[in-house]
Motif scaffolding. Structure first.
Motif, PDB file in Angstrom:
ATOM      1  N   UNK A   1       0.830  -1.211   0.000  1.00 40.86           N
ATOM      2  CA  UNK A   1       0.000   0.000   0.000  1.00 40.86           C
ATOM      3  C   UNK A   1       0.865   1.261   0.000  1.00 40.86           C
ATOM      4  N   UNK A   2       0.363   2.376  -0.547  1.00 41.94           N
ATOM      5  CA  UNK A   2       1.116   3.636  -0.531  1.00 41.94           C
ATOM      6  C   UNK A   2       1.534   4.009   0.890  1.00 41.94           C
ATOM      7  N   UNK A   3       2.773   4.455   1.010  1.00 43.76           N
ATOM      8  CA  UNK A   3       3.313   4.825   2.313  1.00 43.76           C
ATOM      9  C   UNK A   3       3.313   6.342   2.483  1.00 43.76           C
ATOM     10  N   UNK A   4       3.075   6.836   3.689  1.00 42.47           N
ATOM     11  CA  UNK A   4       2.916   8.274   3.895  1.00 42.47           C
ATOM     12  C   UNK A   4       4.193   9.091   3.724  1.00 42.47           C
ATOM     13  N   UNK A   5       5.375   8.485   3.949  1.00 47.24           N
ATOM     14  CA  UNK A   5       6.605   9.269   3.988  1.00 47.24           C
ATOM     15  C   UNK A   5       7.506   9.107   2.764  1.00 47.24           C
ATOM     16  N   UNK A   6       7.153   8.220   1.841  1.00 44.04           N
ATOM     17  CA  UNK A   6       7.969   8.060   0.628  1.00 44.04           C
ATOM     18  C   UNK A   6       7.107   7.470  -0.474  1.00 44.04           C
ATOM     19  N   UNK A   7       7.528   7.688  -1.706  1.00 46.57           N
ATOM     20  CA  UNK A   7       6.739   7.234  -2.852  1.00 46.57           C
ATOM     21  C   UNK A   7       7.400   6.088  -3.601  1.00 46.57           C
ATOM     22  N   UNK A   8       8.716   5.904  -3.427  1.00 41.43           N
ATOM     23  CA  UNK A   8       9.425   4.856  -4.143  1.00 41.43           C
ATOM     24  C   UNK A   8      10.336   4.081  -3.197  1.00 41.43           C
ATOM     25  N   UNK A   9      10.505   2.792  -3.498  1.00 41.12           N
ATOM     26  CA  UNK A   9      11.429   1.953  -2.746  1.00 41.12           C
ATOM     27  C   UNK A   9      12.772   1.947  -3.459  1.00 41.12           C
ATOM     28  N   UNK A  10      13.834   2.139  -2.722  1.00 39.62           N
ATOM     29  CA  UNK A  10      15.187   2.082  -3.267  1.00 39.62           C
ATOM     30  C   UNK A  10      15.795   0.734  -2.925  1.00 39.62           C
ATOM     31  N   UNK A  11      16.342   0.056  -3.943  1.00 39.40           N
ATOM     32  CA  UNK A  11      16.912  -1.279  -3.750  1.00 39.40           C
ATOM     33  C   UNK A  11      18.385  -1.241  -4.127  1.00 39.40           C
ATOM     34  N   UNK A  12      19.235  -1.708  -3.236  1.00 33.45           N
ATOM     35  CA  UNK A  12      20.681  -1.754  -3.484  1.00 33.45           C
ATOM     36  C   UNK A  12      21.183  -3.167  -3.207  1.00 33.45           C
ATOM     37  N   UNK A  13      22.020  -3.668  -4.101  1.00 34.27           N
ATOM     38  CA  UNK A  13      22.650  -4.972  -3.924  1.00 34.27           C
ATOM     39  C   UNK A  13      24.072  -4.748  -3.415  1.00 34.27           C
ATOM     40  N   UNK A  14      24.381  -5.321  -2.268  1.00 33.54           N
ATOM     41  CA  UNK A  14      25.714  -5.201  -1.693  1.00 33.54           C
ATOM     42  C   UNK A  14      26.534  -6.441  -2.044  1.00 33.54           C
ATOM     43  N   UNK A  15      27.763  -6.201  -2.490  1.00 30.84           N
ATOM     44  CA  UNK A  15      28.657  -7.285  -2.898  1.00 30.84           C
ATOM     45  C   UNK A  15      29.330  -7.858  -1.653  1.00 30.84           C
ATOM     46  N   UNK A  16      28.751  -8.905  -1.118  1.00 30.46           N
ATOM     47  CA  UNK A  16      29.239  -9.488   0.129  1.00 30.46           C
ATOM     48  C   UNK A  16      28.792 -10.938   0.216  1.00 30.46           C
ATOM     49  N   UNK A  17      29.582 -11.749   0.911  1.00 36.67           N
ATOM     50  CA  UNK A  17      29.231 -13.155   1.095  1.00 36.67           C
ATOM     51  C   UNK A  17      28.156 -13.354   2.159  1.00 36.67           C
ATOM     52  N   UNK A  18      27.752 -12.292   2.835  1.00 28.61           N
ATOM     53  CA  UNK A  18      26.721 -12.422   3.862  1.00 28.61           C
ATOM     54  C   UNK A  18      25.434 -12.994   3.268  1.00 28.61           C
ATOM     55  N   UNK A  19      24.861 -13.948   3.952  1.00 29.88           N
ATOM     56  CA  UNK A  19      23.559 -14.490   3.551  1.00 29.88           C
ATOM     57  C   UNK A  19      22.519 -13.654   4.288  1.00 29.88           C
ATOM     58  N   UNK A  20      22.191 -12.513   3.694  1.00 22.74           N
ATOM     59  CA  UNK A  20      21.389 -11.551   4.442  1.00 22.74           C
ATOM     60  C   UNK A  20      20.681 -10.578   3.504  1.00 22.74           C
ATOM     61  N   UNK A  21      19.672  -9.936   4.045  1.00 22.79           N
ATOM     62  CA  UNK A  21      18.951  -8.850   3.377  1.00 22.79           C
ATOM     63  C   UNK A  21      18.260  -8.066   4.472  1.00 22.79           C
ATOM     64  N   UNK A  22      17.825  -6.866   4.152  1.00 23.57           N
ATOM     65  CA  UNK A  22      17.125  -6.048   5.138  1.00 23.57           C
ATOM     66  C   UNK A  22      16.255  -5.029   4.413  1.00 23.57           C
ATOM     67  N   UNK A  23      15.316  -4.472   5.128  1.00 25.36           N
ATOM     68  CA  UNK A  23      14.522  -3.345   4.631  1.00 25.36           C
ATOM     69  C   UNK A  23      14.428  -2.329   5.760  1.00 25.36           C
ATOM     70  N   UNK A  24      14.529  -1.060   5.417  1.00 22.52           N
ATOM     71  CA  UNK A  24      14.527   0.013   6.404  1.00 22.52           C
ATOM     72  C   UNK A  24      13.328   0.926   6.201  1.00 22.52           C
ATOM     73  N   UNK A  25      12.867   1.568   7.274  1.00 23.83           N
ATOM     74  CA  UNK A  25      11.830   2.598   7.126  1.00 23.83           C
ATOM     75  C   UNK A  25      12.299   3.646   6.118  1.00 23.83           C
ATOM     76  N   UNK A  26      11.380   4.185   5.383  1.00 15.60           N
ATOM     77  CA  UNK A  26      11.730   5.140   4.342  1.00 15.60           C
ATOM     78  C   UNK A  26      11.856   4.491   2.979  1.00 15.60           C
ATOM     79  N   UNK A  27      11.581   3.178   2.910  1.00 14.19           N
ATOM     80  CA  UNK A  27      11.577   2.502   1.616  1.00 14.19           C
ATOM     81  C   UNK A  27      12.942   2.110   1.110  1.00 14.19           C
ATOM     82  N   UNK A  28      13.800   1.590   1.978  1.00  9.98           N
ATOM     83  CA  UNK A  28      15.152   1.181   1.595  1.00  9.98           C
ATOM     84  C   UNK A  28      15.303  -0.333   1.744  1.00  9.98           C
ATOM     85  N   UNK A  29      15.780  -0.985   0.689  1.00 18.68           N
ATOM     86  CA  UNK A  29      15.969  -2.436   0.700  1.00 18.68           C
ATOM     87  C   UNK A  29      17.402  -2.751   0.322  1.00 18.68           C
TER      88      UNK A  29
END
Length: 260
Positions: free
Chosen positions: A77-105
């Motif tokens: 659903x539309x979020x009140x504080x941001x209009x788009x989600x930003x997605x970044x791929x980090x070059x790392x062997x970590x088996x991990x992912x995260x999402x942050x408030x403000x639409x950051x993945x």
């Protein structure tokens, strides 16, 4: 007890009661910070991570992760504080992912060795986005600040260096900075449920969530601590719960994303 101390305690209790909210599954939550505050924290933390960690320049990997993430976020659903989600791929062997408030993945390339299909990657991204939708970071930060500072924290202090570790940990990225403040079992299970519904609504196969956690169990090499000593559900419990939830999911007539 001195008068001013009583007044302070009453103010804290009153503020806490006023800040009670409900999660997507109906669980009571303590939420002390605004969406704007949390979005600002998420954006600041994400910019910091992009400076401190290696960002993948692999076009194929980026296109693949972006495709899966967009399929998920298109059904948020539309979020009140941001209009788009930003997605970044980090070059790392970590088996991990995260999402942050403000639409950051953020997705680490090491995850792709375990989440080996689009549906499995969607399971992880849906789970992480669910943490944001359920205000889990706000809840953790609220609990931490209530316990440690008695609500005596301001917008300026939130962004200050002295609260950097606590804030980063509460947002779900503290492990990378040597701080462990993980989501609790209840929050993890809640994110599993909400994330499963989100990925199914987005056209992915929720049954693949079970396969993902089987892969996770293998990747851990049997080194996971006993469930009672861990804040996360055990792999077996998680798989059992996901199977039960999958059996009750609505069958969505949604076009399956073609992510390769």
């Amino acid at each position: 007890m001195k008068t001013w101390t009583k007044a302070c305690c009453i103010a804290v209790i009153t503020s806490a009661i006023a800040a009670c909210s409900s999660s997507p599954t109906g669980r009571n939550q303590l939420i002390l910070f605004s969406d704007a505050q949390m979005s600002q924290l998420g954006a600041q933390s994400f910019e910091q991570m992009k400076k401190e960690q290696k960002v993948s320049t692999d076009k194929a990997v980026n296109a693949y992760v972006q495709c899966v993430a967009k399929a998920i976020t298109d059904h948020v659903p539309p979020q009140p504080e941001f209009s788009e989600w930003e997605v970044v791929v980090f070059d790392s062997d970590q088996v991990n992912a995260f999402a942050l408030p403000g639409g950051k993945i953020g997705v680490y390339t090491g995850l792709l060795n375990v989440a080996v299909t689009p549906d499995q990657l969607a399971t992880v991204i849906g789970h992480e986005v669910a943490h944001v939708l359920a205000d889990h970071s706000n809840e953790r930060l609220s609990q931490s600040q209530l316990a440690n500072t008695g609500l005596q924290i301001t917008n300026a202090a939130l962004g200050g260096y002295q609260y950097r570790d606590v804030t980063m940990a509460a947002l779900g990225v503290g492990v990378q900075y040597g701080v462990i403040l993980p989501y609790g079992r209840t929050q993890e299970s809640e994110a599993d449920i909400v994330g499963l519904e989100l990925m199914a609504r987005s056209g992915f196969d929720p049954n693949q969530s079970v396969e993902l956690w089987k892969n996770m169990a293998k990747a851990s090499g049997g080194n996971q601590p006993p469930e009672l000593l861990s804040t996360h559900p055990s792999h077996d419990t998680r798989i059992s719960d996901l199977r039960a939830k999958t059996a009750t999911l609505t069958k969505y007539d949604t076009f399956k994303p073609d992510c390769k």
